[in-house]
Design an enzyme around this catalytic site. Structure first.
Site, PDB file in Angstrom:
ATOM      1  N   LYS A 206       0.708  -1.089   0.231  1.00 12.26           N
ATOM      2  CA  LYS A 206       0.018  -0.342   0.089  1.00 12.26           C
ATOM      3  C   LYS A 206       0.733   1.393  -0.147  1.00 12.26           C
ATOM      4  O   LYS A 206       2.073   1.217   0.870  1.00 12.26           O
ATOM      5  CB  LYS A 206      -0.815   0.270   1.576  1.00 12.26           C
ATOM      6  CG  LYS A 206      -2.210   1.136   1.449  1.00 12.26           C
ATOM      7  CD  LYS A 206      -3.105   1.102   2.947  1.00 12.26           C
ATOM      8  CE  LYS A 206      -4.187   2.062   3.183  1.00 12.26           C
ATOM      9  NZ  LYS A 206      -4.558   2.301   4.017  1.00 12.26           N
TER      10      LYS A 206
ATOM     11  N   SER B 185      -8.888   2.857   2.646  1.00  8.46           N
ATOM     12  CA  SER B 185      -8.202   3.099   2.066  1.00  8.46           C
ATOM     13  C   SER B 185      -7.128   2.563   1.355  1.00  8.46           C
ATOM     14  O   SER B 185      -6.568   2.828   0.630  1.00  8.46           O
ATOM     15  CB  SER B 185      -6.856   4.019   2.381  1.00  8.46           C
ATOM     16  OG  SER B 185      -7.145   3.729   3.710  1.00  8.46           O
TER      17      SER B 185
ATOM     18  N   SER C  38     -10.437   0.409   6.532  1.00 15.45           N
ATOM     19  CA  SER C  38      -9.643   1.004   5.407  1.00 15.45           C
ATOM     20  C   SER C  38      -8.678  -0.789   5.076  1.00 15.45           C
ATOM     21  O   SER C  38      -8.067  -0.735   3.883  1.00 15.45           O
ATOM     22  CB  SER C  38      -8.379   2.163   5.057  1.00 15.45           C
ATOM     23  OG  SER C  38      -8.952   3.289   5.860  1.00 15.45           O
TER      24      SER C  38
END
Length: 462
Positions: free
Chosen positions: A72, A147, A171
């Protein structure tokens, strides 16, 4: 010759390396080719040279030896962009690996690139001015969530077998639910967040987007465990993968509350969650208990308090950088500047205590709470601030009502795929008491056996 990425889980890929039926270099090339050909926009940065060099040197005796994976983009990787998915930091380069990345490298992982995320992790979508929009592999034009949306899209889309994630308000679980992955939010502190640990707001955990429960367990074997650079990190008991399936689930008390008492749900999503919960209860021998679950929300105050960390990041840059931020982040930050004060800070802490007590009261009566992960299936990708569930108008807070409580209080929670609705994935969330992460993994494993799910989206790699 391997000409397509591996579409099973990461653990089985390591097995294939060890028996000689697959090769890390060929698999890495296949992943790189698939990423280049994909229209998902799941990766914001790819380093093919570093990935192939890592694959050539891979030690397949290690837990993730030779496995291509994404990280990520909010995670620190030395020498790679450290943008926080924002135009504000478009030229910044990471000067160190995070603890989790370092542990993954030590476990043999081949890191191919950075997966797209929302700006500063502030929204549960993956659309930014820096990277554009990440798409859901089940249907292009649908959101991948956020996210950790790029990670979820890459895994479900067949681009890499596993990818890292982070969860400060859902997320990991939100995109896992939207994309049909397993997404585990461990007890706060389960995986260290250092070095240079950012303590506030004590809601953020690290983890992964995975295709199987055993992949999550192996991730914990590799990444969990105390690190002195994160003073809130927890020691790890170890044996996460070896211990899978060893808990006696019979008789555990469970509350099935798809809306957690507050959220507005799509009826089809609620029905699928209830059906999956009933199947799990029957097969695992759980005891369903009726409990009144009405968790207080923090809403606006909690959102504003989280922006304190952004104030640190943007120190000396705001307000000149306003036009570089996504509209929602700029509006939120501007609102926080004008409205967040000591009175609101005190209110946040008061409500945090109320939520902790309310959830503790629930766990006095039951061992597990089952809900939906998301109120609806993935909505159109261009929507960055969703205010609808089906045709019904809802408030902005509705999108996180199911996931945020576990972050604020620190409880472990896992999202697992159940029957899709309208051809799109639906996630079921199971929440447990603090430190019962291994029990949750066994519950998720039982769901995986009772109601097997597709490991990738139809037509992957896409």
């Amino acid at each position: 010759m391997t000409d397509a990425p591996w579409l099973q889980d990461a653990c089985s890929l390591v097995d294939a390396y060890r028996d000689g039926s697959r090769n890390p270099v060929e698999d890495t090339r296949a992943c790189l080719d698939a990423i280049e050909a994909s229209d998902l926009n799941a990766f914001s940065h790819v380093d093919a040279d570093a990935a192939l060099a890592g694959a050539k040197a891979a030690d397949v005796s290690l837990p993730f030896g030779g496995v291509p994976m994404g990280i990520k983009e909010l995670e620190k990787v030395e020498g790679w962009p450290d943008t926080e998915a924002s135009l504000v930091f478009r030229d910044r380069i990471g000067d160190h690996d995070s603890t989790m990345v370092a542990r993954l490298r030590d476990a043999g992982a081949v890191i191919v690139g950075l997966c797209a995320a929302s700006e500063f992790g502030g929204l549960n979508v993956s659309t930014t001015r820096l990277n554009g929009t990440t798409h859901n592999p089940w249907e292009h034009g649908r959101t991948a969530g956020g996210s950790s949306g790029g990670s979820a899209s890459a895994v479900a889309g067949g681009l890499v077998p596993i990818a890292s994630g982070g969860d400060g308000g859902g997320s990991i679980r939100i995109p896992a639910g939207f994309n049909g992955n397993v997404g585990m939010k461990g007890t706060a502190g389960r995986i260290p967040r250092g070095p240079k640990t950012e303590i506030a707001p004590l809601t953020v955990v690290k983890g992964c987007q995975a295709r199987s429960v055993r992949d999550v367990a192996r991730w914990y074997d590799v990444c969990a465990g105390y690190d002195f650079r994160d003073p809130y990190s927890l020691p790890s008991p170890g044996g996460w993968e070896a211990g899978l399936g060893t808990h006696d689930l019979t008789g555990l008390r469970v509350a099935v509350v798809p809306d957690l008492g507050r959220a507005v749900l799509r009826p089809e999503v609620e029905a699928n969650v209830r059906d999956a919960a009933a199947a799990l209860i029957a097969d695992a021998g759980l005891v369903q208990v009726d409990v009144d679950v009405a968790l207080p929300g923090l809403g606006f105050e909690w959102a504003m308090s989280n922006l304190a960390q952004l104030a640190k990041d943007l120190d000396g840059l705001w307000p000149a950088c306003k036009d570089d931020l996504t509209r929602e982040m700029a509006m939120g930050f501007e609102m926080a500047h004008s409205s967040y004060d000591l009175t609101m800070a005190a209110q946040v802490e008061r409500r945090r205590t109320e939520l902790n007590e309310a959830l503790a009261d629930v766990f006095d009566q039951v061992d597990l709470v089952i809900s939906a992960t998301n109120p609806d299936v993935a909505y159109p990708a261009e929507i960055t601030a969703n205010t609808r569930v089906g045709d019904q108008k809802v408030g902005l807070e509705n999108n996180g009502l199911l996931t945020i409580p576990a972050n604020i209080v620190g409880n472990p929670a896992v999202s697992v795929p159940v029957a899709p609705a309208f051809g799109l994935p639906v996630g079921m969330q199971i929440m447990a008491r603090h430190h019962q992460d291994a029990l949750l993994l066994d519950l998720a494993l039982q769901v995986e056996r009772t109601l097997p799910w597709p490991l990738v989206a139809p037509g992957a790699p896409v």
